[in-house]
Design a protein around this motif. Structure first.
Motif, PDB file in Angstrom:
ATOM      1  N   SER A 124       0.847  -1.196   0.000  1.00  0.00           N
ATOM      2  CA  SER A 124       0.000   0.000   0.000  1.00  0.00           C
ATOM      3  C   SER A 124       0.878   1.241   0.000  1.00  0.00           C
ATOM      4  CB  SER A 124      -0.891   0.016   1.251  1.00  0.00           C
ATOM      5  OG  SER A 124      -1.595   1.239   1.365  1.00  0.00           O
ATOM      6  N   TYR A 126       0.109   3.887   1.659  1.00  0.00           N
ATOM      7  CA  TYR A 126      -0.393   4.644   2.809  1.00  0.00           C
ATOM      8  C   TYR A 126       0.328   4.163   4.067  1.00  0.00           C
ATOM      9  CZ  TYR A 126      -4.052   6.717  -0.018  1.00  0.00           C
ATOM     10  OH  TYR A 126      -4.721   7.440  -0.970  1.00  0.00           O
ATOM     11  N   SER A 167      -7.197  -0.031   5.480  1.00  0.00           N
ATOM     12  CA  SER A 167      -7.304   0.435   4.107  1.00  0.00           C
ATOM     13  C   SER A 167      -8.778   0.656   3.753  1.00  0.00           C
ATOM     14  CB  SER A 167      -6.671  -0.565   3.131  1.00  0.00           C
ATOM     15  OG  SER A 167      -6.462   0.059   1.874  1.00  0.00           O
ATOM     16  N   LYS A 171      -8.241   4.104  -0.905  1.00  0.00           N
ATOM     17  CA  LYS A 171      -6.805   3.947  -0.669  1.00  0.00           C
ATOM     18  C   LYS A 171      -6.222   2.894  -1.615  1.00  0.00           C
ATOM     19  CE  LYS A 171      -6.587   5.362   4.199  1.00  0.00           C
ATOM     20  NZ  LYS A 171      -6.335   4.929   5.592  1.00  0.00           N
ATOM     21  N   SER A 175      -3.554   3.572  -4.617  1.00  0.00           N
ATOM     22  CA  SER A 175      -2.276   2.853  -4.710  1.00  0.00           C
ATOM     23  C   SER A 175      -2.029   2.384  -6.135  1.00  0.00           C
ATOM     24  CB  SER A 175      -2.260   1.665  -3.739  1.00  0.00           C
ATOM     25  OG  SER A 175      -2.108   2.108  -2.403  1.00  0.00           O
TER      26      SER A 175
END
Length: 334
Positions: A124, A126, A167, A171, A175
């Motif tokens: 990810s 994030y 997530s 998100k 990605s």
């Protein structure tokens, strides 16, 4: 693109400084011991005897943070693989690793070997998702790894996951968008499934984690694939690979033996709905018919035709697959 033949060598959890919440390589592969030379040679022979004659395979190391292993152990495996390359028994070496283990020092070691491809497990883009997944890296280390791989012109791919703790739909979609800006050779995507004896299993049983449904996952991964492939990059694998009894180690989550086929079926469904008068290259016909003929009713209601040309035709205009996906996304983005 011609088929690539890969001899997979699994070294479970070797070099891993942390165990991610979703991970249990013992459950995923059924392999518990690090292979010695005898086992390496046995694995090589097994696959070579299965492959067609005169193929040129790659040797690929999976299930570990390969460059996170102690230097001598990493070189032990690289030396064995390089020996195969030197005697024309393989054409290159691949491995997967974690971003924080891509450093100048490691790359200087790799220069002595025929490294064809490195997959980095990003999962990810994030930081909060990475932290909740107990990943050993953060985004700063991701970007440093990418900078190094691109600086030294090393072919690389990224591994993304959907449905991780913390997530969300957007998100995960974002990605995939970020991945389109990288110089990646390929992307692999798989949804998070709950494996036996993983931290995620405890979280799931305690009500702290809710996995995606299969339908949610197929829809999301289809959109991510459309986004990535619309940029001209390849999505080379969809879904987690489990074999034999290892499938019994899935506790919950969107696992399906034919997950990739289901995603390709969904992408074709999106295209049929958006462009019902499209003329389609015959090589895509199985995707358009769909897994277990899922799209047949939709196809019959459309005016979709198939032909022997390599291009799609829409309103008398020839389109590549990439161009078609861009039209699709422009018409119905996210």
């Amino acid at each position: 693109m011609s088929r690539e033949y890969i001899i997979p060598i699994f070294i479970p959890h070797a070099g891993c400084k942390k165990i991610c919440v979703f991970c249990n390589e013992f459950s995923a592969t059924g392999i518990r011991l690090k292979p010695d030379i005898k086992k390496l040679d046995e694995t090589y022979t097994k696959y070579i005897e299965y492959f067609p004659k005169d193929v040129e395979p790659f040797i690929a190391f999976y299930g570990s943070t390969f460059t996170g292993m102690e230097k001598e152990l990493m070189k032990y495996y690289l030396d064995w693989a390089q020996d195969k390359v030197a005697y024309d028994k393989a054409i290159g070496i691949r491995f997967s690793t974690s971003p924080e283990e891509i450093t100048e020092e490691k790359i200087n070691i790799l220069k002595d070997y025929t490294i064809s491809f490195i997959e980095i497990g990003i999962q990810s883009f994030y930081n909060d998702v990475l932290e909740l997944a107990n990943r050993p890296h953060n985004l700063e280390e991701v970007w440093k790894a990418i900078d190094l791989l691109e600086k030294y012109n090393i072919d690389y791919g990224v591994h993304l996951m959907t449905g991780l703790p913390g997530s969300s739909y957007f998100k995960d979609i974002n990605s995939s968008i970020i991945a389109t800006f990288l110089k990646v050779k390929s992307v692999r995507i798989h949804p998070t499934v709950v494996l036996k004896n993983s931290t995620l299993e405890k979280m799931y049983k305690n009500g702290e984690y809710k996995p995606e449904t299969l339908e949610e996952s197929i829809s999301k991964v289809a959109r991510m694939t459309e986004i990535i492939e619309s940029s001209g990059k390849n999505v080379i694998r969809l879904g987690i690979c489990l074999y034999g009894k290892e499938k019994e180690n899935v506790v919950a989550g969107p696992y399906h033996d034919s997950f990739g086929d289901l995603v390709r079926t969904k992408i074709a469904e999106d295209i049929i709905k958006a462009f019902p008068e499209l003329i389609v290259p015959i090589k895509y016909k199985s995707n358009f018919i769909g897994f277990k003929k899922k799209n047949m009713k939709l196809l019959k209601e459309s005016k979709i035709q198939f032909h022997d040309n390599k291009v799609f035709i829409l309103n008398n205009k020839e389109l590549s697959y990439v161009e078609l996906l861009n039209l699709l996304l422009n018409k119905k983005f996210i």
